[in-house]
Design an enzyme around this catalytic site. Sequence first.
Site, PDB file in Angstrom:
ATOM      1  N   ARG A  36       0.918  -1.134  -0.064  1.00  0.00           N
ATOM      2  CA  ARG A  36      -0.156  -0.044  -0.021  1.00  0.00           C
ATOM      3  C   ARG A  36       0.822   1.337   0.082  1.00  0.00           C
ATOM      4  O   ARG A  36       0.458   2.192  -0.421  1.00  0.00           O
ATOM      5  CB  ARG A  36      -0.839  -0.116   1.169  1.00  0.00           C
ATOM      6  CG  ARG A  36      -1.981   0.942   1.119  1.00  0.00           C
ATOM      7  CD  ARG A  36      -3.102   0.835   2.146  1.00  0.00           C
ATOM      8  NE  ARG A  36      -4.396   1.482   2.018  1.00  0.00           N
ATOM      9  CZ  ARG A  36      -4.537   2.453   2.824  1.00  0.00           C
ATOM     10  NH1 ARG A  36      -3.933   2.859   3.942  1.00  0.00           N
ATOM     11  NH2 ARG A  36      -5.800   3.106   2.488  1.00  0.00           N
ATOM     12  N   ILE A  62      -7.406   7.476  -0.901  1.00  0.00           N
ATOM     13  CA  ILE A  62      -7.431   6.229  -1.089  1.00  0.00           C
ATOM     14  C   ILE A  62      -7.994   5.251  -0.366  1.00  0.00           C
ATOM     15  O   ILE A  62      -8.002   5.990   1.170  1.00  0.00           O
ATOM     16  CB  ILE A  62      -5.751   5.650  -0.830  1.00  0.00           C
ATOM     17  CG1 ILE A  62      -5.811   4.077  -1.151  1.00  0.00           C
ATOM     18  CG2 ILE A  62      -5.211   6.180   0.361  1.00  0.00           C
ATOM     19  CD1 ILE A  62      -4.067   3.573  -1.221  1.00  0.00           C
ATOM     20  N   SER A  63      -8.570   4.483  -0.603  1.00  0.00           N
ATOM     21  CA  SER A  63      -9.808   3.910   0.309  1.00  0.00           C
ATOM     22  C   SER A  63      -9.208   3.042   1.502  1.00  0.00           C
ATOM     23  O   SER A  63      -7.949   2.658   1.467  1.00  0.00           O
ATOM     24  CB  SER A  63     -10.841   3.103  -0.111  1.00  0.00           C
ATOM     25  OG  SER A  63     -11.088   3.339  -1.500  1.00  0.00           O
ATOM     26  N   GLN A  64     -10.068   3.193   2.487  1.00  0.00           N
ATOM     27  CA  GLN A  64      -9.654   2.285   3.906  1.00  0.00           C
ATOM     28  C   GLN A  64      -9.653   0.627   3.252  1.00  0.00           C
ATOM     29  O   GLN A  64     -10.706   0.121   2.695  1.00  0.00           O
ATOM     30  CB  GLN A  64     -10.674   2.448   4.726  1.00  0.00           C
ATOM     31  CG  GLN A  64     -10.441   1.940   6.101  1.00  0.00           C
ATOM     32  CD  GLN A  64     -11.631   2.025   7.093  1.00  0.00           C
ATOM     33  OE1 GLN A  64     -12.609   2.479   6.629  1.00  0.00           O
ATOM     34  NE2 GLN A  64     -11.404   1.657   8.280  1.00  0.00           N
ATOM     35  N   VAL A  68     -12.596  -1.765   1.275  1.00  0.00           N
ATOM     36  CA  VAL A  68     -12.217  -2.467  -0.064  1.00  0.00           C
ATOM     37  C   VAL A  68     -12.626  -3.886   0.083  1.00  0.00           C
ATOM     38  O   VAL A  68     -13.018  -4.384  -0.714  1.00  0.00           O
ATOM     39  CB  VAL A  68     -10.813  -2.171  -0.326  1.00  0.00           C
ATOM     40  CG1 VAL A  68     -10.617  -2.810  -1.728  1.00  0.00           C
ATOM     41  CG2 VAL A  68     -10.585  -0.523  -0.595  1.00  0.00           C
TER      42      VAL A  68
END
Length: 656
Positions: A36, A62-64, A68
């Site tokens: 990540r 950016i998604s958690q 996701v």
Amino acid sequence: MNNPSEHPAIAMAARQLAARGIEDEAILAAFRRVPREEFVPEDLREFAYEDAPLPIGEGQTISQPYIVACMMDAAEITSGTRVLEVGAGSGYAAAVMSTIAGEVHAVERHEKLARKAAARVARLGYDNCTIITGDGMAGLPDEAPFDAILVAARIEEVPDALKRQLKVGGRLVVPVGGDDIQQLRCITRRSQDEWESHDITPVRFVPLLEGVVPEDGARASSDHRPARDMTTPELIAAYCTRLPEIEDPQFAAAFDKFADKRIVMLGECSHGTHEFYAARAAITRHLVDNHGFNIVAVEGDWPDAAAYDTFIRGGQLRPDQEKPFRRFPGWMWRNEVMPDFLRALRDINADRDGDAMVGFYGLDIYNMSSSIEAVLAYLDEHDPDAAAVARERYGCLTPWQADPATYGRVSLSEGYAKCEEGVIKQCNEMLHRSLAEGSGAFSAAMNARLVASAEKYYRVMYYGGSESWNLRDSHMADTLEYLLENRGKNAKAVVWAHNSHIGDARATDMGAVRGEHNIGQLARERWGDDVALVGFGTHGGTVSAAHDWDGTRETMRINPSRRDSYERLCHDSGIERFLLDLTDEGELSSRLREPRLERFIGVIYRPETERWSHYSDAVLPRQFDAYCWFDETRALQPLDESEPHEGVAETYPFGV
Ligand code: SAH
């Protein structure tokens, strides 16, 4: 305990995913494999495995990982799955999915993000993952149908196009709802015309927005014609950043690009437009709350603004103190937008120490009599002998205080500057005091400066010409400079004033023909690239204005913009609200550098003679660094007509 040799992604999969109920081993393995830290900005790498979304630029995140994982789980991604992701952002979720799925296509509307994400997944070797720039609202018809579609941005109503690009049996996972909280919904296509849905969990996502945001103005990526073949309104539509409603947090976030400036000046092309006030309030709150801006300085008078400043610092107006901003044009600072704005600043200040509080200040010079009172009040309290001297000096102006404009005429006919010497002496003394004696003295000194500038202003007004205008704008720029100095090295200011003040005068008839300068020009000369000048414009609607100075406020209809104006180019772009970067070089900017008419409406509006009273030649990209557009606008409502009377509600300092 953490095993120090273990990759943090492994701990993350255990702690943030498995511990929360993600059981699918393929999903857990996918998260362990994808680094990540490669997907976040360099300076945030140390936080790459935090349990949170992180900023990735362009106001996006950016998604958690957990969310996701939930989406992948619901979408039932397995080895043969063809996946569409809408909202690729950093490319992280797409990369994670591509380690399981057969093929991943991801669409991102920000060209810059899409390009970076595409380069990143290619470099890291996820070769079944394709990231492209595009508006994912319409899905990706060329690649449809899909087994799974994941939407990484919220929407109130799921577009039909997306549902129809699912295979029968395919699943669409999408956050559905308003701006506060949404439901993560899984929609399964049961047959050609049948879909079934269930909700998984409440979530918070950024909004799904229409249109593509091109990277650098060099090329419109949704339109493959060369820029030179496009009309100017088409270029504006292609290059601008479309803005959501003012109330949407993404509106103010679009102004993050000015976060590093020391001074951000926000204009207006009329003094009576609701949207300009509401937009500036939203942007200013955002800059104060998130980016360290601690000065809000407006085109209003120092002593009046000081009452608002007292209020936002949690203080009380003295009972004998005159209520602020009572004179014409009352709607400029006593209007429907200001109370909420000031309350928001007061709430922000409630959690801050005195030195860190945001202050509200006035740059203008019209309220001479309140400034005189304020200087005397300060000296009465701190130095009664000096107060007696100041009374004597200001006494010279007393006969004209109620109507200072007549002072100019009298001093002219008597052939000398009657009161000048005294007020200048007083001003210098107060400036000396302010160095020695704390914040009350600073405010008193700014009032003494106002009296000195106003004395001169009313005198030179009678000579006509550019001198009085220049004196006023020099005073405003100097006041801003005093404020920045006073707040020290961390000072950052948002300035609200009319486009005619904040747009560089050298780019309009003001400078070119009339020899006038203004605060925007002076700020550029003094602070260079630390300053951002943002103009505001509109095509039509209604405006609060008077026919004459001191006249009654009316709601007037604004004429549609002229065909030979900048405003018409913006209107013809067909876009309701946008922010246009004017510092870009390229086809659009060279077209906009052709001089054109621009409209200026002040507190007076005379639609009958509009061409001559309100339009002036300008070169927009020289005047401003950016231009904020509201195609249709409405009249700003004054407070007195809408606010309940004193005692009914908390109206201070707006009580009538
Ligand atoms: N999945 C991403 C998170 C992105 S946040 C990641 O892991 O990094 C949502 C993204 O959706 C933002 O980058 C936003 O620019 C994008 N977006 C919003 N509306 C869009 C649209 N209509 N088409 C494509 N992308 C869109």
